[in-house]
Scaffold this motif. Structure first.
Motif, PDB file in Angstrom:
ATOM      1  N   PRO A 198       0.868  -1.143  -0.061  1.00 18.23           N
ATOM      2  CA  PRO A 198      -0.165  -0.295   0.008  1.00 18.23           C
ATOM      3  C   PRO A 198       0.842   1.273  -0.105  1.00 18.23           C
ATOM      4  O   PRO A 198       0.483   2.580  -0.305  1.00 18.23           O
ATOM      5  N   ALA A 199       1.666   1.137   0.172  1.00 18.53           N
ATOM      6  CA  ALA A 199       3.045   2.140   0.367  1.00 18.53           C
ATOM      7  C   ALA A 199       3.524   2.045  -0.773  1.00 18.53           C
ATOM      8  O   ALA A 199       4.287   3.186  -0.550  1.00 18.53           O
ATOM      9  N   SER A 200       3.539   1.021  -2.063  1.00 19.50           N
ATOM     10  CA  SER A 200       5.000   1.884  -3.105  1.00 19.50           C
ATOM     11  C   SER A 200       4.255   2.747  -3.950  1.00 19.50           C
ATOM     12  O   SER A 200       3.232   2.532  -3.746  1.00 19.50           O
ATOM     13  N   ASP A 201       4.949   3.468  -4.584  1.00 15.67           N
ATOM     14  CA  ASP A 201       4.700   3.949  -5.823  1.00 15.67           C
ATOM     15  C   ASP A 201       4.279   3.440  -6.809  1.00 15.67           C
ATOM     16  O   ASP A 201       3.414   3.664  -7.467  1.00 15.67           O
ATOM     17  N   THR A 202       4.438   2.050  -7.230  1.00 15.06           N
ATOM     18  CA  THR A 202       3.972   1.359  -7.792  1.00 15.06           C
ATOM     19  C   THR A 202       1.964   0.848  -8.004  1.00 15.06           C
ATOM     20  O   THR A 202       1.875   0.751  -8.902  1.00 15.06           O
ATOM     21  N   THR A 203       2.153   0.510  -7.010  1.00 16.14           N
ATOM     22  CA  THR A 203       0.563   0.953  -6.564  1.00 16.14           C
ATOM     23  C   THR A 203       0.124   1.972  -6.112  1.00 16.14           C
ATOM     24  O   THR A 203      -1.242   2.263  -6.906  1.00 16.14           O
ATOM     25  N   LEU A 204       1.040   3.372  -5.232  1.00 17.30           N
ATOM     26  CA  LEU A 204      -0.024   4.849  -5.596  1.00 17.30           C
ATOM     27  C   LEU A 204      -0.112   4.957  -6.415  1.00 17.30           C
ATOM     28  O   LEU A 204      -1.153   6.365  -6.762  1.00 17.30           O
ATOM     29  N   GLY A 205       0.874   5.498  -7.773  1.00 16.45           N
ATOM     30  CA  GLY A 205       0.840   5.570  -9.095  1.00 16.45           C
ATOM     31  C   GLY A 205      -0.468   5.351  -9.461  1.00 16.45           C
ATOM     32  O   GLY A 205      -1.275   6.321  -9.909  1.00 16.45           O
ATOM     33  N   PRO A 206      -0.533   4.580  -9.296  1.00 16.97           N
ATOM     34  CA  PRO A 206      -1.712   3.438 -10.330  1.00 16.97           C
ATOM     35  C   PRO A 206      -3.285   4.499  -9.971  1.00 16.97           C
ATOM     36  O   PRO A 206      -4.339   4.485 -10.067  1.00 16.97           O
ATOM     37  N   THR A 207      -3.598   4.115  -8.840  1.00 14.34           N
ATOM     38  CA  THR A 207      -4.414   4.429  -8.454  1.00 14.34           C
ATOM     39  C   THR A 207      -4.378   6.152  -8.281  1.00 14.34           C
ATOM     40  O   THR A 207      -5.750   6.450  -8.402  1.00 14.34           O
TER      41      THR A 207
END
Length: 397
Positions: A352-361
């Protein structure tokens, strides 16, 4: 504290790269180039959802290597495309997986852009911990992990999330961007869709960034040269330079700070002498089994990375732990490269804290219809972490 501060210097080049690339991304945003690209894409693909997916995968891959702006393009490019995705009834979990793949697989498998940083960290930390590896040789082993992630992406597109999904179009979520998509560059927006001088200068800056970093092996130098082109030829007004530098620091400063802290912490772990004791305590459990040792390494990497959300920041910590174990158990250099790459990258997709997931969201939830955990973290975790674990275990055997 002295050890901690001296260790931070080992990642100073990486931290500077993030800061300069953040500034480069901010400059590209303010020229309006991404907005034009979004409208052109929507007009080109029409009703072909697979073409849209392919284009977004390619753009996200280029954001890591060709034009290294990282996640900065997502909140600019994706929101104007949401009405088109709604019309196609495209499950946004596919797009989340596609963007995550493009953000992650290239730095694992391609030695350019952020891949140059990641693979340089792998080589430096393996060498510092007793197993000499050249930066240019890392991809020759780690490409296996990128291929496994590609298979996982195909599974997400054609199997897991192939069914249509209904979304409602919310007109207020991105303003005029939606209107431009509807008109596909009609009379009202034709002026906005034309490439102008600043757009060509921005593209030239991106090309210079790529060329310089490939020739010199230095991503900070490449990013600096790209900024010189953009600012020097006034694609962005000089009065906005301070603002863009501050925005770039805000965009990438957190990641740069994590990188520095992790390098400092890794040196503390190494110099306190506790690492050897930890390795010796693990050895009786693995019983000289490469499979058990590899599984233990991957599990530890998953826990650490999913907690801090940075595969780059995890490398110094894991290398200190794993390289002595790899040497004792007789893992070859390519096997060790794959295990360290996989253990570091595990959890980046899904955290939840990764830019790999934060970016797409950040892009897909512009209209409030995409849940960060259920629609981004869980799908990317299941597909890509499973693929990395399987590929790494096969390599260990």
């Amino acid at each position: 504290m002295d050890l901690f501060i001296s260790g931070m210097g080992q990642n100073s080049e990486t931290a500077l790269s993030y800061i300069l690339l953040g500034t480069l991304a901010a400059a590209m945003t303010h020229t309006g180039l991404a907005k034009i690209i979004a409208v052109k894409i929507s007009c080109f693909i029409k009703d072909n959802k697979y073409l849209l997916i392919g284009i977004l995968v390619l753009i996200s891959m280029m954001s890591q290597n060709l034009i290294p702006v990282h996640i900065a393009f997502i909140p600019i490019l994706i929101p104007p495309l949401l009405p088109l995705m709604n019309k196609l009834k495209l499950d946004r979990r596919i797009i989340a997986c596609s963007l995550a793949f493009g953000l992650k697989a290239p730095y694992i498998a391609i030695p350019a852009g952020f891949g140059l940083i990641f693979q340089g960290l792998i080589a430096d930390n393996m060498t510092n911990n007793g197993m000499e590896v050249l930066k240019q040789d890392v991809w020759k082993s780690s490409w296996v992990l990128g291929f496994a992630m590609f298979i996982a992406l195909l599974a997400a597109i054609f199997i897991t999330y192939r069914n249509k999904r209904e979304y409602s179009t919310v007109e207020t979520c991105s303003g005029s961007g939606f209107a431009q998509i509807e008109n596909c560059g009609g009379a009202d927006n034709s002026k906005d869709l034309k490439f102008k001088k600043e757009h060509f200068i921005t593209l030239a800056g991106a090309v210079i960034t790529l060329i310089v970093q490939l020739l010199s092996g230095s991503l900070p130098l490449g990013a600096l040269c790209g900024l010189i082109i953009i600012f020097g030829f006034r694609a962005v007004s000089h009065k906005n330079m301070d603002f863009l530098i501050n925005e770039g620091v805000g965009l990438m400063g957190y990641i740069a700070f994590v990188m520095l802290v992790c390098a400092g912490y890794a040196l503390v772990l190494k110099e306190t002498g506790g690492i050897e004791g930890l390795i010796n305590s693990i050895l009786p459990f693995v019983q000289n089994s490469k499979l058990l040792a590899a599984a233990a390494m991957l599990f530890i990497g998953l826990i650490i990375t999913i907690g801090i959300g940075s595969s780059f920041g995890t490398i110094p910590i894991l290398a200190v732990l794993f390289m002595p174990l790899c040497l004792k158990l007789g893992f070859s250099t390519p096997q060790s490269v794959i295990l360290l790459c996989a253990a570091s990258a595990l959890g980046d997709a899904g955290s939840p804290a990764s830019d790999t997931t934060l970016g797409p969201t950040a892009g897909l939830n512009a209209d409030g219809q995409h849940n960060h955990i259920k629609d981004t973290c869980i799908p990317t975790f299941i597909h890509f972490n499973t693929a990395l674990i399987i590929a790494a275990l096969i390599a260990a055997l």
